[in-house]
Design an enzyme around this catalytic site. Structure first.
Site, PDB file in Angstrom:
ATOM      1  N   HIS A  65       0.812  -1.225   0.000  1.00  0.00           N
ATOM      2  CA  HIS A  65       0.000   0.000   0.000  1.00  0.00           C
ATOM      3  C   HIS A  65       0.840   1.267   0.000  1.00  0.00           C
ATOM      4  O   HIS A  65       1.894   1.343   0.638  1.00  0.00           O
ATOM      5  CB  HIS A  65      -1.016  -0.007   1.145  1.00  0.00           C
ATOM      6  CG  HIS A  65      -0.459   0.101   2.528  1.00  0.00           C
ATOM      7  ND1 HIS A  65      -0.245   1.315   3.140  1.00  0.00           N
ATOM      8  CD2 HIS A  65      -0.130  -0.842   3.451  1.00  0.00           C
ATOM      9  CE1 HIS A  65       0.200   1.112   4.386  1.00  0.00           C
ATOM     10  NE2 HIS A  65       0.287  -0.187   4.581  1.00  0.00           N
ATOM     11  N   ASP A 168       5.833   2.226   7.060  1.00  0.00           N
ATOM     12  CA  ASP A 168       4.547   1.576   6.790  1.00  0.00           C
ATOM     13  C   ASP A 168       3.782   2.402   5.773  1.00  0.00           C
ATOM     14  O   ASP A 168       3.187   3.416   6.138  1.00  0.00           O
ATOM     15  CB  ASP A 168       3.782   1.451   8.103  1.00  0.00           C
ATOM     16  CG  ASP A 168       2.463   0.730   7.983  1.00  0.00           C
ATOM     17  OD1 ASP A 168       2.194   0.136   6.917  1.00  0.00           O
ATOM     18  OD2 ASP A 168       1.678   0.764   8.949  1.00  0.00           O
ATOM     19  N   GLU A 198      -5.237   1.569   2.227  1.00  0.00           N
ATOM     20  CA  GLU A 198      -5.118   0.382   3.089  1.00  0.00           C
ATOM     21  C   GLU A 198      -5.296   0.743   4.553  1.00  0.00           C
ATOM     22  O   GLU A 198      -5.920  -0.002   5.319  1.00  0.00           O
ATOM     23  CB  GLU A 198      -3.756  -0.291   2.871  1.00  0.00           C
ATOM     24  CG  GLU A 198      -3.601  -1.654   3.540  1.00  0.00           C
ATOM     25  CD  GLU A 198      -3.065  -1.598   4.974  1.00  0.00           C
ATOM     26  OE1 GLU A 198      -3.041  -2.649   5.640  1.00  0.00           O
ATOM     27  OE2 GLU A 198      -2.666  -0.491   5.433  1.00  0.00           O
ATOM     28  N   GLU A 199      -4.754   1.888   4.940  1.00  0.00           N
ATOM     29  CA  GLU A 199      -4.760   2.275   6.354  1.00  0.00           C
ATOM     30  C   GLU A 199      -6.156   2.616   6.870  1.00  0.00           C
ATOM     31  O   GLU A 199      -6.355   2.747   8.076  1.00  0.00           O
ATOM     32  CB  GLU A 199      -3.825   3.466   6.584  1.00  0.00           C
ATOM     33  CG  GLU A 199      -2.341   3.166   6.377  1.00  0.00           C
ATOM     34  CD  GLU A 199      -1.749   2.325   7.488  1.00  0.00           C
ATOM     35  OE1 GLU A 199      -2.489   1.863   8.368  1.00  0.00           O
ATOM     36  OE2 GLU A 199      -0.515   2.122   7.468  1.00  0.00           O
ATOM     37  N   ASP A 221       4.276  -5.928   3.454  1.00  0.00           N
ATOM     38  CA  ASP A 221       3.932  -4.899   4.436  1.00  0.00           C
ATOM     39  C   ASP A 221       4.841  -5.070   5.640  1.00  0.00           C
ATOM     40  O   ASP A 221       5.619  -6.029   5.727  1.00  0.00           O
ATOM     41  CB  ASP A 221       2.457  -5.035   4.843  1.00  0.00           C
ATOM     42  CG  ASP A 221       1.824  -3.717   5.274  1.00  0.00           C
ATOM     43  OD1 ASP A 221       2.574  -2.833   5.759  1.00  0.00           O
ATOM     44  OD2 ASP A 221       0.605  -3.565   5.144  1.00  0.00           O
ATOM     45  N   HIS A 307       3.627   2.910  13.396  1.00  0.00           N
ATOM     46  CA  HIS A 307       2.714   4.052  13.530  1.00  0.00           C
ATOM     47  C   HIS A 307       3.248   5.093  14.499  1.00  0.00           C
ATOM     48  O   HIS A 307       2.482   5.762  15.202  1.00  0.00           O
ATOM     49  CB  HIS A 307       1.305   3.609  13.911  1.00  0.00           C
ATOM     50  CG  HIS A 307       0.537   3.036  12.759  1.00  0.00           C
ATOM     51  ND1 HIS A 307      -0.840   2.998  12.714  1.00  0.00           N
ATOM     52  CD2 HIS A 307       0.950   2.466  11.597  1.00  0.00           C
ATOM     53  CE1 HIS A 307      -1.233   2.435  11.580  1.00  0.00           C
ATOM     54  NE2 HIS A 307      -0.156   2.105  10.885  1.00  0.00           N
TER      55      HIS A 307
END
Length: 334
Positions: A65, A168, A198-199, A221, A307
């Site tokens: 992504h 990410d 995607e998130e 990922d 994150h």
């Protein structure tokens, strides 16, 4: 060896879910010389196709992504502070008192109401301070609906380990790009899909997979590690190689693909480890379930502090993921 210039280039393209144009443009520029066709679908997914050399070529889909987590402005206070809503999974504790970057280059401090206890960190107590004197001043710089990301960076630590954002999943995109550039023979009819949104719910991978209907698919990922202080038990460690996913909270990878990835790693002396992620998911979920389904798996880049502003990887693991991806591209599926 990892192409750090490529990785750094991918990092500095602000692109949250639904606003992936900048990163999509950069990836298109990089991959165009290596594929036969490129298109962008209605969701904003970038789909690059390479015709397979086998007369019995199967459809193979690679997915990573493009989008990253961030914030969107929903209100401007009279004093010039910006109220925001999260786009993707924001850890308010980890991101507070760090820098946010707007698409137009404006930066601001992500702050929390000073009277708030750590346990109560949430969107309603957060704001971004761009240094505006008042609302009118702020409105000259940003408007409702503008987005901001965590300030991108890439910093070398020790032992070929790097910290920064957004690992990410720009690091997954980099794996796919390097594999595409390094493969000697594309055996399968291969679709390199750089997915949108995607998130915010694995949205882009669903229509892309449905349109392609792959026979086999692999998602790339990041994944968590179990080697940090206080981490939940997990067999994945930084420096132990590519993480071949067995399952996460949204997918049980096909045993055929898991075994094939393991065998390719063993045969080619590629360092690998096995991943079972108890919370979280990837595009592999959609790639497995859409349409009549595909034989799906995932290769993960072990990453600490996901994150946050300083997601951390080991370049040895990254190299292993690239090498394994190349071997998948060069393998003729039945």
């Amino acid at each position: 060896m990892a192409d750090l210039k490529l990785i750094n280039k991918l990092f500095h393209a602000p692109s949250i879910g639904g606003r992936e144009a900048k990163i999509r443009g950069i990836i298109t520029e990089i991959i165009r010389p290596y594929v036969d066709d490129i298109k962008v679908d209605n969701m904003g997914n970038l789909i690059a196709f390479k015709k397979g050399s086998s007369p019995n070529a199967k459809k193979l889909m690679f997915g990573a992504h493009m989008d990253e987590i961030g914030f969107m402005v929903i209100f401007i206070e009279d004093n010039g502070y910006l109220r925001v809503t999260p786009v993707g999974g924001i850890n308010w504790y980890a991101t507070s008192y760090t820098l946010a970057l707007f698409e137009n280059g404006i930066r601001g401090v992500i702050a929390i109401d000073a009277k708030t206890n750590v346990a109560d960190y949430k969107p309603s107590v957060a704001y971004i301070d761009i240094g505006a004197k008042n609302k009118k001043d702020a409105e000259k710089k940003v408007k409702i609906g503008d987005f901001a990301i965590l300030d991108p960076s890439l910093t070398r630590l020790g032992n070929r380990r790097y910290a920064g954002h957004p690992m990410d999943d720009r690091i997954g995109c980099a794996v796919m790009l390097e594999a595409c550039m390094k493969m000697k023979d594309c055996v399968n009819d291969t679709y390199f899909v750089f997915t949108a949104q995607e998130e915010v719910g694995i949205r882009g991978a669903k229509p892309a997979t449905h349109a392609i209907m792959p026979d086999y698919s692999v998602a790339f990922d990041v994944t968590r590690t179990g080697d940090t202080i206080g981490a939940a038990p997990m067999a994945v460690k930084l420096g132990d190689g590519a993480a071949i996913k067995i399952k996460d909270s949204s997918v049980i990878c096909d045993v055929i693909m898991v075994e094939k990835l393991k065998n390719l790693a063993k045969e080619n002396k590629i360092k690998y480890q096995l991943e079972i992620l108890e919370t979280g998911g990837t595009d592999a979920t959609a790639m497995q379930m859409e349409g009549s389904g595909s034989i799906a798996g995932a290769v993960s880049i072990p990453t600490r502090y996901i994150h946050t502003c300083y997601e951390t990887i080991d370049l040895g693991d990254y190299d292993a993921c690239v090498d394994l991806a190349v071997k998948v591209l060069e393998y003729e599926f039945n």
